[in-house]
Design an enzyme around this catalytic site. Structure first.
Site, PDB file in Angstrom:
ATOM      1  N   ARG A  15       0.222   6.080   8.052  1.00 50.78           N
ATOM      2  CA  ARG A  15      -0.882   5.361   7.654  1.00 50.78           C
ATOM      3  C   ARG A  15      -1.674   4.445   8.517  1.00 50.78           C
ATOM      4  O   ARG A  15      -2.737   4.054   8.451  1.00 50.78           O
ATOM      5  CB  ARG A  15      -0.099   4.464   6.398  1.00 50.78           C
ATOM      6  CG  ARG A  15       0.822   3.553   6.898  1.00 50.78           C
ATOM      7  CD  ARG A  15       1.558   2.890   5.716  1.00 50.78           C
ATOM      8  NE  ARG A  15       2.759   2.154   5.975  1.00 50.78           N
ATOM      9  CZ  ARG A  15       3.331   0.725   5.871  1.00 50.78           C
ATOM     10  NH1 ARG A  15       2.105   0.203   5.249  1.00 50.78           N
ATOM     11  NH2 ARG A  15       3.993   0.237   6.106  1.00 50.78           N
ATOM     12  N   SER A  42      -1.323  -2.205   2.572  1.00 51.69           N
ATOM     13  CA  SER A  42      -0.387  -1.006   2.744  1.00 51.69           C
ATOM     14  C   SER A  42      -1.069   0.367   3.353  1.00 51.69           C
ATOM     15  O   SER A  42      -0.395   0.971   3.963  1.00 51.69           O
ATOM     16  CB  SER A  42       0.128  -0.783   1.319  1.00 51.69           C
ATOM     17  OG  SER A  42       0.877  -1.798   0.747  1.00 51.69           O
ATOM     18  N   GLU A  63      -6.829   2.258 -10.724  1.00 52.99           N
ATOM     19  CA  GLU A  63      -7.240   3.637  -9.894  1.00 52.99           C
ATOM     20  C   GLU A  63      -8.138   4.480 -10.667  1.00 52.99           C
ATOM     21  O   GLU A  63      -8.976   5.256  -9.861  1.00 52.99           O
ATOM     22  CB  GLU A  63      -5.844   4.439  -9.677  1.00 52.99           C
ATOM     23  CG  GLU A  63      -5.103   3.557  -8.904  1.00 52.99           C
ATOM     24  CD  GLU A  63      -4.068   2.646  -9.875  1.00 52.99           C
ATOM     25  OE1 GLU A  63      -4.268   2.395 -10.872  1.00 52.99           O
ATOM     26  OE2 GLU A  63      -3.225   1.709  -9.113  1.00 52.99           O
ATOM     27  N   ARG A 172       4.496   6.225   4.699  1.00 52.04           N
ATOM     28  CA  ARG A 172       4.653   4.784   5.191  1.00 52.04           C
ATOM     29  C   ARG A 172       5.438   4.679   6.180  1.00 52.04           C
ATOM     30  O   ARG A 172       5.199   3.693   6.953  1.00 52.04           O
ATOM     31  CB  ARG A 172       5.460   4.326   3.758  1.00 52.04           C
ATOM     32  CG  ARG A 172       5.931   2.958   4.181  1.00 52.04           C
ATOM     33  CD  ARG A 172       6.811   2.216   2.997  1.00 52.04           C
ATOM     34  NE  ARG A 172       7.182   1.066   3.004  1.00 52.04           N
ATOM     35  CZ  ARG A 172       8.411   0.421   2.801  1.00 52.04           C
ATOM     36  NH1 ARG A 172       9.259   1.226   2.324  1.00 52.04           N
ATOM     37  NH2 ARG A 172       8.535  -0.964   2.998  1.00 52.04           N
TER      38      ARG A 172
END
Lengths: 320, 283
Positions: A15, A42, A63, A172
């Site tokens: 990411r 994030s 979303e 992640r």
């Protein structure tokens, strides 16, 4: 290249590669705009937001609305990059993607982080393992799952050149970086990592590194593995796969995804039509994930190095 | 620009087109289409600056329109054809195999005038916001228009969009709600009551206009022009437009029963008798 020559230089999250890629792309291409649904940091999109505040849209925890707004921005000639977790980038908004983006052929890049069990402690609600399947079923959707920081960064930049919807999946955790920093990303062009004659290992995403480690161990045992990084699941590089399989006649496919619907099924479909071959899956077997550390989860759900070793052994037994 | 008399004649012709299209293929949605005829004729005939040829997807320096309640495609197709987007004769292909005039609007077949697929409800306001933001980024001073159904507002995504348009200060956007009070399963008040609709939009931060006479062509034109003037002040603008579903064909009017039903031969003749032939001619 020989398998033992592939080494990792550092650990960085894919990411982060996305965030850096988006920033560099933003500098190159003024049509690029960013959107997020309350997950800017994030997704590491704060770098882009800071430099191009007028080209970044915080949509809040909505979303479906974000996908629609992205489709509208694309209609107006922009190249929107949406950023949220893989779960909320796919299953939650499937109909919005299907109608407003895929069927309408909008130039939207759906960028999805925290895919798979390596999300870790948040557990199964967030660990989507079905997203590759969902997205590759949509006509015209390009589906990409890069393997490390450098490749994610390069893919983020490269997909702006493709006119049409793209699903870009990453994760992640900090993860070994092993692809060259300057390696050009070509959509749909598999990357041949190591040559071998006994078995073809096709891997995507985080599990490419796992397969490299397994192949090193197998090399020490005298098993010669061909390792190929299938970063683009759709369109699939059929030529590269058939070339390799016609040589090795045994296949292992590894992905951080359900066995159903993912890269394994894409390759099985190809081989069933063109070159029936013994094949084993390394993937999650019809199960949700759970809370835990990424390494523990990979081990428990059959996505570790040991699972690749077993799969190779099994497929070599079947090949005999 | 055509005068009101010409546009009134166009309304009659569009209604003939709607009924004939739906009758031809024995499927489609006449009720909402008939109810929104004045809106579409006003928008394309008098309010929007738009260029049918060549049709440009991005719509730079033009007004653009998005239909969220895609099932009323017959009225849109008729108005698009009759304002020059594609040949009027093509209306005869509506809903038939290999047509560009899909049951619900789509870009897939390349029909000029359509910028996004719609049909699965609740998505159009979001799309219109995105298009309006693109215009803002480009310094394009034209407007984005969108139409949504009232029953459609039961979709949660609509309220996500309504919330965000105010937050993002999208003030080059005019959303119109076809407030006919009907949906497939019955009156909206019975299926899922919307409550005080003007108060709800206002509470979400929109500039709210109510049009009582949505089937009065001059009233619709005046209201849409007023809505444009209300833009540019930091708020998105909504027109809550009361219409009569099925307007123009007496037995189809004011009921949900003609939402998605085609007339039989007898009903077709009855409807045609109420919609006089115009100088524009049928497809």
């Amino acid at each position: 290249m020989k398998i033992n020559d592939i080494t990792s230089t550092s650990n960085r999250a894919t990411r982060e590669g996305f965030g850096q890629g988006l920033l560099e792309l933003g500098r190159q291409n003024p049509k690029v705009v960013g959107l997020t649904a309350d997950l800017m940091e994030s997704l590491q999109m704060q770098h882009f937001q800071k430099e191009f505040p007028e080209r970044f849209f915080q949509i809040g925890i909505a979303e479906a609305n974000m996908m629609g707004i992205a489709a509208g921005l694309a209609t107006g000639g922009k190249i929107p990059y949406t950023g949220t977790f893989a779960n909320f980038s796919t299953g939650r908004v499937y109909d919005q993607i299907r109608q407003s983006i895929a069927y309408s052929h909008k130039n939207v890049k759906i960028c999805a982080s925290h895919a798979g069990v390596t999300l870790g402690e948040d557990g199964a609600t967030h660990q989507i393992l079905e997203d590759i399947g969902l997205m590759r079923m949509l006509p015209g959707m390009v589906v990409i799952n890069p393997c490390d920081y450098n490749q994610t960064k390069a893919a983020t930049i490269a997909i702006a050149e493709h006119h049409g919807p793209v699903y870009l999946r990453f994760g992640r955790p900090a993860w070994p970086v092993f692809t060259p920093e300057d390696q050009k990303f070509r959509i749909g062009k598999a990357l041949h990592l190591a040559s071998g004659k006994d078995v073809s290992i096709f891997a995507t995403g985080h599990l490419v590194w796992t397969c490299i480690e397994a192949a090193k161990e197998l090399a020490a045992q005298g098993v010669s593995c061909e390792v190929i990084n299938i970063h683009t699941i759709k369109p699939l590089d059929e030529e590269a796969i058939l070339d390799s399989v016609s040589k090795t006649r045994a296949v292992v496919v590894a992905e951080e995804h359900q066995r159903a619907g993912g890269l394994g099924d894409a390759i099985a479909n190809l081989l069933a039509h063109k070159l029936p071959t013994p094949m084993e899956y390394v993937g999650v077997n019809d199960s949700f994930g759970e809370s835990g550390k990424p390494a523990e989860l990979l081990d428990k759900y059959g996505l570790g190095k040991k699972d690749v070793l077993w799969a190779v052994k099994d497929v070599l037994d079947r090949k005999k | 620009m055509p005068d009101t008399q010409q546009l009134t004649e166009l309304c009659t012709q569009v209604r003939r087109d709607i009924v004939r299209m739906v009758y031809n293929v024995q499927s489609g949605h006449p009720g909402g289409s008939l109810g929104c005829t004045e809106f579409f004729v006003a928008l394309y005939g008098a309010v929007m600056k738009h260029s049918p040829k060549p049709f440009r997807m991005e719509g730079k320096n033009q007004d653009v329109f998005f239909l969220s309640n895609g099932h009323i495609s017959p009225v849109w197709y008729s108005v698009l054809a009759r304002t020059g987007y594609f040949p009027v004769a093509e209306l005869a292909t509506f809903r038939k195999l290999n047509t560009r005039l899909q049951g619900h609007p789509a870009t897939h077949e390349g029909l000029p005038g359509i910028r996004i697929a719609s049909g699965s409800l609740g998505q159009g306001i979001s799309v219109a916001i995105g298009a309006a933001l693109a215009k803002r980024l480009d310094g394009d001073k034209r407007w984005v228009f969108a139409l949504t159904g009232d029953g459609e507002l039961e979709e949660g995504q609509c309220w996500e969009a309504i919330l965000s348009a105010a937050h993002l200060k999208v003030d080059n956007l005019v959303v119109t709600v076809d407030w006919n009070g009907q949906q497939i399963d019955g009156p909206v008040e019975q299926v899922m009551a919307l409550g005080n609709l003007p108060a709800k939009w206002k509470a979400f931060g929109w500039d709210v206009l109510v049009l009582e006479k949505g089937n009065d062509l001059e009233a619709v034109i005046a209201m849409l022009r007023k809505a444009k003037r209300r833009c540019g002040k930091g708020k998105p603008v909504v027109v809550l437009m009361k219409t009569d579903m099925g307007h123009g064909v007496d037995f189809m009017a004011g009921t949900h029963k003609w939402h998605g039903k085609a007339p039989n031969a007898e009903q077709f003749e009855q409807a045609m008798a109420q919609l006089p032939v115009t100088r524009l001619g049928d497809f």
